[in-house]
Design an enzyme around this catalytic site. Sequence first.
Site, PDB file in Angstrom:
ATOM      1  N   GLU A 127       6.229  -5.935  -0.642  1.00  0.00           N
ATOM      2  CA  GLU A 127       5.345  -5.423   0.418  1.00  0.00           C
ATOM      3  C   GLU A 127       5.124  -3.943   0.128  1.00  0.00           C
ATOM      4  O   GLU A 127       5.965  -3.104   0.458  1.00  0.00           O
ATOM      5  CB  GLU A 127       6.006  -5.621   1.795  1.00  0.00           C
ATOM      6  CG  GLU A 127       6.075  -7.067   2.243  1.00  0.00           C
ATOM      7  CD  GLU A 127       4.737  -7.608   2.732  1.00  0.00           C
ATOM      8  OE1 GLU A 127       3.862  -6.804   3.123  1.00  0.00           O
ATOM      9  OE2 GLU A 127       4.561  -8.833   2.716  1.00  0.00           O
TER      10      GLU A 127
ATOM     11  N   CYS B  55       2.186   1.878   6.496  1.00  0.00           N
ATOM     12  CA  CYS B  55       1.568   1.288   5.293  1.00  0.00           C
ATOM     13  C   CYS B  55       0.120   0.923   5.524  1.00  0.00           C
ATOM     14  O   CYS B  55      -0.662   0.909   4.582  1.00  0.00           O
ATOM     15  CB  CYS B  55       2.366   0.066   4.860  1.00  0.00           C
ATOM     16  SG  CYS B  55       2.527  -1.169   6.163  1.00  0.00           S
TER      17      CYS B  55
HETATM   18  P1  NAD Z   1      12.032   4.197   0.731  1.00  0.00           P
HETATM   19  O1  NAD Z   1      12.199   5.536   0.122  1.00  0.00           O
HETATM   20  O2  NAD Z   1      12.764   3.858   1.985  1.00  0.00           O
HETATM   21  O3  NAD Z   1      12.344   3.122  -0.401  1.00  0.00           O
HETATM   22  C1  NAD Z   1      12.304   1.740  -0.116  1.00  0.00           C
HETATM   23  C2  NAD Z   1      13.614   1.117  -0.541  1.00  0.00           C
HETATM   24  O4  NAD Z   1      13.722   1.202  -1.957  1.00  0.00           O
HETATM   25  C3  NAD Z   1      14.829   1.817   0.045  1.00  0.00           C
HETATM   26  O5  NAD Z   1      15.691   0.850   0.598  1.00  0.00           O
HETATM   27  C4  NAD Z   1      15.416   2.544  -1.136  1.00  0.00           C
HETATM   28  O6  NAD Z   1      16.824   2.655  -1.074  1.00  0.00           O
HETATM   29  C5  NAD Z   1      15.003   1.682  -2.305  1.00  0.00           C
HETATM   30  N1  NAD Z   1      14.893   2.420  -3.560  1.00  0.00           N
HETATM   31  C6  NAD Z   1      14.374   3.653  -3.731  1.00  0.00           C
HETATM   32  N2  NAD Z   1      14.416   3.999  -5.041  1.00  0.00           N
HETATM   33  C7  NAD Z   1      14.965   2.960  -5.697  1.00  0.00           C
HETATM   34  C8  NAD Z   1      15.268   2.696  -7.063  1.00  0.00           C
HETATM   35  N3  NAD Z   1      15.015   3.576  -8.021  1.00  0.00           N
HETATM   36  N4  NAD Z   1      15.832   1.519  -7.379  1.00  0.00           N
HETATM   37  C9  NAD Z   1      16.093   0.610  -6.424  1.00  0.00           C
HETATM   38  N5  NAD Z   1      15.825   0.798  -5.111  1.00  0.00           N
HETATM   39  C10 NAD Z   1      15.273   1.947  -4.754  1.00  0.00           C
HETATM   40  O7  NAD Z   1      10.523   3.925   1.098  1.00  0.00           O
HETATM   41  P2  NAD Z   1       9.178   4.420   0.392  1.00  0.00           P
HETATM   42  O8  NAD Z   1       9.046   3.796  -0.936  1.00  0.00           O
HETATM   43  O9  NAD Z   1       9.000   5.875   0.566  1.00  0.00           O
HETATM   44  O10 NAD Z   1       8.189   3.701   1.421  1.00  0.00           O
HETATM   45  C11 NAD Z   1       6.861   4.082   1.545  1.00  0.00           C
HETATM   46  C12 NAD Z   1       5.997   3.114   0.776  1.00  0.00           C
HETATM   47  O11 NAD Z   1       6.220   1.802   1.264  1.00  0.00           O
HETATM   48  C13 NAD Z   1       4.531   3.379   0.948  1.00  0.00           C
HETATM   49  O12 NAD Z   1       3.880   3.101  -0.257  1.00  0.00           O
HETATM   50  C14 NAD Z   1       4.125   2.369   1.992  1.00  0.00           C
HETATM   51  O13 NAD Z   1       2.752   2.034   1.981  1.00  0.00           O
HETATM   52  C15 NAD Z   1       4.992   1.203   1.634  1.00  0.00           C
HETATM   53  N6  NAD Z   1       5.226   0.363   2.792  1.00  0.00           N
HETATM   54  C16 NAD Z   1       4.733  -0.902   2.773  1.00  0.00           C
HETATM   55  C17 NAD Z   1       4.904  -1.717   3.870  1.00  0.00           C
HETATM   56  C18 NAD Z   1       4.363  -3.114   3.886  1.00  0.00           C
HETATM   57  O14 NAD Z   1       4.736  -3.855   4.787  1.00  0.00           O
HETATM   58  N7  NAD Z   1       3.522  -3.506   2.954  1.00  0.00           N
HETATM   59  C19 NAD Z   1       5.586  -1.254   4.982  1.00  0.00           C
HETATM   60  C20 NAD Z   1       6.101   0.046   4.942  1.00  0.00           C
HETATM   61  C21 NAD Z   1       5.915   0.857   3.854  1.00  0.00           C
END
Ligand code: NAD
Length: 492
Positions: free
Chosen positions: A226, A261
Amino acid sequence: MASEDVKDSPAMVVFDTEAANSLVKELRSTVIAGKTKSYEWRVSQLKSLLKMVEDRDKQICDALFSDLSKPEMEAFIHEIAMIKASCKLALKKLKDWMKPEKVKTTLGTFPSSAEIVPEPLGVILIISAWNYPFLLSVDPVIGAIAAGNAVVLKPSEVAPAMSSLLAKLFGEYLDNSAIKVVEGAVPETSALLEQKWDKIFYTGNGRVGRVIMAAAAKHLTPVVLELGGKSPVLVDSDIDLTVTARRIVSGKWGCNNGQACVAPDYIITTKNYAPVLIDSIKHQLVKFFGEDALNSLDLSRVVNSNHFARLTKLLDDDRVSEKIIHGGQTDINNLKIAPTIVLDAPEDSLIMNEEIFGPLLPIVTVDKIEDGIHFINSRPNPLAAYLFTNKKQLKEEFVSNVSAGGVLINDISLHLMVDTLPFGGVGDSGIGAYHGKFSFDAFSHKKGVLHRSFYGDASARYPPYTPGKLRLLKALLDGSILGIIRALFGWS
Ligand code: NAD
């Protein structure tokens, strides 16, 4: 980070690769014992989850305030109410969802009957993001439990208050032999990703999405990703201006201050209409958040200093900052950025290429409204695409020509509240979908089952092969009754 009482929680595990390995082993043995498969177990866990939300809504709101200064109204509508609805729906529909679906068979297998039997996948890993840290963690867990799986939830370390609250509450309310929370950041998530899972459900950015998919590929584990993207809003001139402006302002800044998102990433409208639309958006901004929006209590803050720096960098480019027509104020101490509108930023600027995920809103102007569709289609598939218009033809053109995770006409974000619609991305915005029955399906294997009896065992399928048998087989496969009769009676 986690407080001492949280560290004692039975649902929480202190973590390295070895711990990850024994965690998965433990959960797999619960699954193999058949515990998570029964209707009764699924219902008991869903009921406990619902009770957890009802009992602890105040603590959930407090954690959301601590992580994001999320206003209580937003916390309630966008996180708590959504989870309650999701849980109630699963409880109401679970019997139906679990029922095998009878399907037709073919003449070639006559006599027979067939069904599709949903079965649990096994042990699921859910990795969630910080922006709706309660909703995005618990909603997929509901789907995984409903489908009869064991689950490990890894909440986002970027929302630490919610992460530790979830570890504590899951420990208190749920069956810890099947449902666990692992707190942590990259090292803990990497340890988890080394294990073999039956599905990984990840919410977050596309860069990490690729890391998740590569790790999953090593074990042939299916994934739901997602992700996000730059969700455009195309605004025609033939609209109710006030309603449009209110919905855009509420959908952009009234939903976690743009950290959503499906938040509008940029607006496209015609050069002629832009001044009218901008005036109306500015007017609504002041109505909603006052003259001093930076200090409004109805706006969430930016989640942390990294994201604050990422967002201010988008405005650092002189070619962009000189195009700011509203807002632009920042308060680094309180991690606040005022609602900011940028008119016609250069196409190659960062703000027009990176997902914004914050309170900045570029407006792109085009000569004709149809040019907006070309603009959207020349970029990666967004998670959501919005159109405001009253024109039937433009609506049809938009729906049939714009490829996005979801499309919403004349509003923002509300499509994700409709549980009969799948929620997920396409292309760069994700793989797979969930919500409502789609969540149950995301965590189930659809097993095709064919039932035959010992009757009607036609010798035509067995050797020795003869031209007559071949004729009969061809007629059977063609579904030609006349051909079958001819072959059976040896007529040419
Ligand atoms: P985040 O920083 O919380 O990361 C998401 C998860 O990935 C966390 O649990 C984190 O621990 C893990 N993570 C981070 N780096 C990692 C790595 N190198 N290896 C393994 N795991 C790792 O969240 P974010 O990425 O900043 O979230 C924002 C993004 O998510 C935006 O692009 C947003 O559009 C998208 N998003 C999508 C939805 C959806 O439902 N489609 C919902 C919310 C956010």
